[in-house]
Design a protein around this motif. Structure first.
Motif, PDB file in Angstrom:
ATOM      1  N   THR A   1       0.949  -1.339  -0.004  1.00  0.00           N
ATOM      2  CA  THR A   1      -0.034   0.011   0.186  1.00  0.00           C
ATOM      3  C   THR A   1       0.910   1.355   0.071  1.00  0.00           C
ATOM      4  O   THR A   1       2.016   1.071   0.341  1.00  0.00           O
ATOM      5  N   GLN A   2       0.421   2.562  -0.374  1.00  0.00           N
ATOM      6  CA  GLN A   2       1.141   3.606  -0.382  1.00  0.00           C
ATOM      7  C   GLN A   2       1.756   3.881   1.121  1.00  0.00           C
ATOM      8  O   GLN A   2       2.987   4.281   1.359  1.00  0.00           O
ATOM      9  N   LYS A   3       0.900   3.640   2.357  1.00  0.00           N
ATOM     10  CA  LYS A   3       1.534   3.864   3.466  1.00  0.00           C
ATOM     11  C   LYS A   3       2.684   2.856   3.960  1.00  0.00           C
ATOM     12  O   LYS A   3       3.746   3.272   4.397  1.00  0.00           O
ATOM     13  N   GLU A   4       2.524   1.481   3.440  1.00  0.00           N
ATOM     14  CA  GLU A   4       3.696   0.526   3.559  1.00  0.00           C
ATOM     15  C   GLU A   4       4.786   0.952   2.774  1.00  0.00           C
ATOM     16  O   GLU A   4       5.999   0.692   3.193  1.00  0.00           O
ATOM     17  N   TYR A   5       4.678   1.569   1.520  1.00  0.00           N
ATOM     18  CA  TYR A   5       5.656   2.068   0.805  1.00  0.00           C
ATOM     19  C   TYR A   5       6.629   3.199   1.433  1.00  0.00           C
ATOM     20  O   TYR A   5       7.433   3.174   1.726  1.00  0.00           O
ATOM     21  N   GLU A   6       5.744   4.050   1.902  1.00  0.00           N
ATOM     22  CA  GLU A   6       6.206   5.116   2.799  1.00  0.00           C
ATOM     23  C   GLU A   6       6.992   4.794   3.890  1.00  0.00           C
ATOM     24  O   GLU A   6       8.213   5.258   4.328  1.00  0.00           O
ATOM     25  N   GLU A   7       6.745   3.768   4.490  1.00  0.00           N
ATOM     26  CA  GLU A   7       7.489   3.134   5.819  1.00  0.00           C
ATOM     27  C   GLU A   7       8.745   2.506   5.342  1.00  0.00           C
ATOM     28  O   GLU A   7       9.703   2.702   5.842  1.00  0.00           O
ATOM     29  N   VAL A   8       8.674   1.746   3.966  1.00  0.00           N
ATOM     30  CA  VAL A   8       9.898   1.156   3.643  1.00  0.00           C
ATOM     31  C   VAL A   8      10.908   2.358   3.268  1.00  0.00           C
ATOM     32  O   VAL A   8      12.191   2.192   3.675  1.00  0.00           O
ATOM     33  N   LEU A   9      10.419   3.540   2.803  1.00  0.00           N
ATOM     34  CA  LEU A   9      11.287   4.458   2.370  1.00  0.00           C
ATOM     35  C   LEU A   9      11.947   5.284   3.643  1.00  0.00           C
ATOM     36  O   LEU A   9      12.901   5.516   3.573  1.00  0.00           O
ATOM     37  N   LEU A  10      10.949   5.409   4.614  1.00  0.00           N
ATOM     38  CA  LEU A  10      11.448   5.816   5.968  1.00  0.00           C
ATOM     39  C   LEU A  10      12.560   5.065   6.579  1.00  0.00           C
ATOM     40  O   LEU A  10      13.623   5.499   7.134  1.00  0.00           O
ATOM     41  N   LYS A  11      12.515   3.850   6.772  1.00  0.00           N
ATOM     42  CA  LYS A  11      13.440   2.999   7.170  1.00  0.00           C
ATOM     43  C   LYS A  11      14.653   2.789   6.439  1.00  0.00           C
ATOM     44  O   LYS A  11      15.796   2.986   6.802  1.00  0.00           O
TER      45      LYS A  11
END
Length: 148
Positions: free
Chosen positions: A132-142
């Motif tokens: 999801t967009q939220k999961e992708y943003e979390e991956v980018l943040l990590k």
């Protein structure tokens, strides 16, 4: 959204639209795209992909590691964009050849790179792996936190 390295595969009813991911270096730091080349090797050009009929006869078959194009930036960097998915190449976006800036200005709409039709039996497993967009943003943040 399926995020593999530096490109997105956005899936709509079994069709995957390949675009640059938000985190791709070409979308960062004000880079300028100099050229886009769909000529993969001396004998293989994605521009020569000719698809006809309901069964998509003539479409080039791609593996997930098949190069789709090469993009050169004005600073001399070259990026190879890979399919990231197994299937038939339905079309490439020839509009980005004459206007490469749309890759950066509208990467998830008019600036798409290609459209791929995955094998029917693989399409369900592909969509199950999408973020999801939220999961992708979390991956980018990590990724950002681990590099700092």
């Amino acid at each position: 959204f399926l995020q593999l390295q530096h490109n997105n595969c956005i899936s709509f009813c079994r069709i995957c639209v390949i675009t640059l991911a938000e985190a791709h270096p070409l979308l960062q730091n004000g880079k300028t795209i100099k050229s886009i080349n769909y000529q993969i090797s001396a004998n293989c050009s994605r521009l020569q992909n000719k698809v006809s009929g309901k069964s998509k006869r003539g479409a080039q078959f791609l593996t997930e590691l098949a190069p789709l194009c090469r993009i050169s930036s004005s600073d001399g960097e070259e990026y190879t964009i890979y399919s990231c998915i197994r299937g038939r190449l339905i079309e490439v976006n020839e509009n980005i050849l004459s206007n490469p800036a749309i890759l950066q200005e509208k990467p998830s709409t008019e600036g798409y790179i290609a459209v791929v039709l995955p094998k029917f039996e693989e399409s369900k497993s592909i969509t199950q792996g999408l973020l999801t967009q939220k999961e992708y943003e979390e991956v980018l943040l990590k990724r950002l936190n681990s590099s700092s």
